[in-house]
Design an enzyme around this catalytic site. Sequence first.
Site, short mmCIF file in Angstrom:
data_model
loop_
_atom_site.label_atom_id
_atom_site.label_comp_id
_atom_site.label_asym_id
_atom_site.label_seq_id
_atom_site.Cartn_x
_atom_site.Cartn_y
_atom_site.Cartn_z
N ASP A 179 55.59 28.19 47.32
CA ASP A 179 54.98 29.37 47.94
C ASP A 179 56.03 30.25 48.60
O ASP A 179 56.08 31.46 48.37
CB ASP A 179 54.03 28.93 49.08
CG ASP A 179 52.64 28.62 48.59
OD1 ASP A 179 52.29 29.06 47.49
OD2 ASP A 179 51.91 27.95 49.33
C1 LIG Z 1 44.17 31.92 45.61
C2 LIG Z 1 43.17 31.66 44.50
C3 LIG Z 1 43.22 30.20 44.11
C4 LIG Z 1 41.78 31.97 45.06
O1 LIG Z 1 40.84 31.73 44.05
P1 LIG Z 1 39.38 32.38 44.11
O2 LIG Z 1 38.81 32.17 45.43
O3 LIG Z 1 38.59 31.80 43.04
O4 LIG Z 1 39.71 33.87 44.06
P2 LIG Z 1 39.99 34.89 42.90
O5 LIG Z 1 41.31 35.47 43.12
O6 LIG Z 1 39.70 34.31 41.58
O7 LIG Z 1 38.89 35.93 43.30
C5 LIG Z 1 37.54 35.58 43.22
C6 LIG Z 1 36.75 36.80 42.96
O8 LIG Z 1 36.70 37.61 44.14
C7 LIG Z 1 36.96 38.95 43.79
N1 LIG Z 1 37.47 39.65 44.97
C8 LIG Z 1 38.68 39.58 45.50
N2 LIG Z 1 38.77 40.35 46.58
C9 LIG Z 1 37.57 40.93 46.74
C10 LIG Z 1 37.03 41.84 47.69
N3 LIG Z 1 37.76 42.30 48.70
N4 LIG Z 1 35.76 42.23 47.54
C11 LIG Z 1 35.01 41.75 46.52
N5 LIG Z 1 35.47 40.87 45.60
C12 LIG Z 1 36.74 40.47 45.71
C13 LIG Z 1 37.93 38.85 42.66
O9 LIG Z 1 37.94 40.02 41.92
C14 LIG Z 1 37.37 37.67 41.87
O10 LIG Z 1 36.34 38.08 41.04
P3 LIG Z 1 36.08 37.39 39.63
O11 LIG Z 1 37.35 37.54 38.84
O12 LIG Z 1 34.92 38.15 39.09
O13 LIG Z 1 35.78 35.96 39.95
C15 LIG Z 1 43.42 32.58 43.28
O14 LIG Z 1 43.31 33.92 43.72
C16 LIG Z 1 44.76 32.37 42.63
O15 LIG Z 1 44.98 31.40 41.91
N6 LIG Z 1 45.69 33.29 42.86
C17 LIG Z 1 47.02 33.27 42.22
C18 LIG Z 1 47.93 32.28 42.92
C19 LIG Z 1 47.92 32.43 44.42
O16 LIG Z 1 48.17 33.48 44.98
N7 LIG Z 1 47.60 31.34 45.08
C20 LIG Z 1 47.55 31.33 46.56
C21 LIG Z 1 48.96 31.26 47.02
S1 LIG Z 1 49.50 29.63 46.91
C22 LIG Z 1 49.40 29.12 48.50
O17 LIG Z 1 49.48 29.89 49.32
C23 LIG Z 1 49.23 27.70 48.81
O18 LIG Z 1 49.61 26.89 48.03
O19 LIG Z 1 48.76 27.40 49.91
#
Ligand SMILES: CC(C)(COP(=O)(O)OP(=O)(O)OC[C@H]1O[C@@H](n2cnc3c(N)ncnc32)[C@H](O)[C@@H]1OP(=O)(O)O)[C@@H](O)C(=O)NCCC(=O)NCCSC(=O)C(=O)O
Length: 449
Positions: free
Chosen positions: A347
């Site tokens: 990270d």
């Molecule tokens: C962090 C995550 C695991 C979180 O997963 P999820 O909760 O399932 O989020 P997603 O990003 O897939 O977003 C879910 C859905 O929410 C939507 N979304 C996002 N923001 C918004 C707002 N503000 N309003 C409305 N909707 C939103 C987005 O378009 C997706 O729609 P749909 O597409 O329609 O579902 C993922 O985002 C991810 O893998 N990101 C890439 C790697 C990363 O940054 N990891 C965190 C850092 S590592 C870390 O820090 C650590 O190890 O600790």
Amino acid sequence: MRGEIESALGVDLFAEVTGDERLPSCFEVSELLSASVAAVASAASSLVEAVGLASSPPPVCVHQRLVSLWAGRSIHPVGWEMPPVWDAVAGDYRTRDGWIKLHTNLAHHRRAALSVLGVEPDRGLVARAVADWDAEALETAIVDANGVAAAMRSRDEWLRHPQGVAVATEPLIAWDAGRPGSLRSWGGTRDRPLAGLRVLDLTRVIAGPVATRTLAGLGATVLRIDPPDWEEANVVPDVTLGKRCAHLQLDTSEGKASLERLLADADVLVHGYRPGALDGLGLGAEARQRLNPHLIEATLDAYGWTGPWAGRRGFDSLVQMSCGIAEAGMTWSSRTEPTPLPVQALDHATGYLMAAATLAALCKGARGNGIGSARLSLARTGYLLARHPATITGTLGLRPEQADLSPITERTPWGDGRRLRPPFDMQGTTIAWDSPATELGATSATWSD
Ligand SMILES: CC(C)(COP(=O)(O)OP(=O)(O)OC[C@H]1O[C@@H](n2cnc3c(N)ncnc32)[C@H](O)[C@@H]1OP(=O)(O)O)[C@@H](O)C(=O)NCCC(=O)NCCSC(=O)C(=O)O
């Protein structure tokens, strides 16, 4: 390691690294972190010259001890406590044939894992349910349910796995083809080179937020946007330092219109939603470029941008399980359970490299060489680290001494705290954060009050 970062970034890593204290690991964790911060420092120094704030790049110096400490907790609370890093269920569990890590800190990921296992959120019940599964089958079932989990694989298994093969062929920093154009002049100063630069932050948890926190330390205005129900209490005091944080519901027409206005006035977009998520919100690459042709972007994902797992949700601790780092740690430490790095180094290093890539892109733009954007991934950073086994055993603990802490009291919504001193110095520049850590959603979704 420095050579690979240097060529991926396209900037000489001339920053001096001082100190030789290392975190204990079978990999060169502290060296990776220091090299990533050296990339930030070197790119920042080059930028100061490129924008005409100095006639030559000012000397920069990275403090390896502080860099390593920043990869733990950066704030030291006075009279209050940081929330625990993990929720009650998250952790490593024995399967029929090995190990799996469940990442359940976010409520929707916890629900997904528990629904697959068919149990209540209780460690004992979860352990009994997991024991009936094979690791890869459970990993697949949880991922299919939109949760996050990773089976422990050895490095050899990962290098043979189609995703490991794909990640190994990706560059550490993937630059797009770039486009002609110029940067908006943001009006930085010698003391605060990024003052006036607007950075829109659509990132989560640690990696992306470390990138934007680093840019804020050089004076950038960072505005972080989250959905109203998003919560990351365990890291917010660490990662919101120096930022404005606002809520926007982006799947409503008003929320989307607000984001479009912010994008139009931004200089940089740093994002870490899953690949395709911004497209899903009607803000794909073309739309963003139409809104703002000057926009520089730095993006991350978890498992890389090609291969069958491109687009898979993930976190540092899961990538460490997948790519053989946790298994190598187990053998090295003679323990009987997965043994991750002492800090979430994938990270932090990826975050610093995103900040460095942003600075390098600004440099390029300032020199009239067009607008470029960069893509990184936790898995590709892991691939870099895993090729550098440690030759010296580190002993550095994560408890800072008084001399590591800034003398200034930071007044946060949770209470007072002392922040670690900045991990690098640049002659003639103050590395500092203009505002304390804040709650998510604390400000309006505007560039200033
Ligand atoms: C962090 C995550 C695991 C979180 O997963 P999820 O909760 O399932 O989020 P997603 O990003 O897939 O977003 C879910 C859905 O929410 C939507 N979304 C996002 N923001 C918004 C707002 N503000 N309003 C409305 N909707 C939103 C987005 O378009 C997706 O729609 P749909 O597409 O329609 O579902 C993922 O985002 C991810 O893998 N990101 C890439 C790697 C990363 O940054 N990891 C965190 C850092 S590592 C870390 O820090 C650590 O190890 O600790």
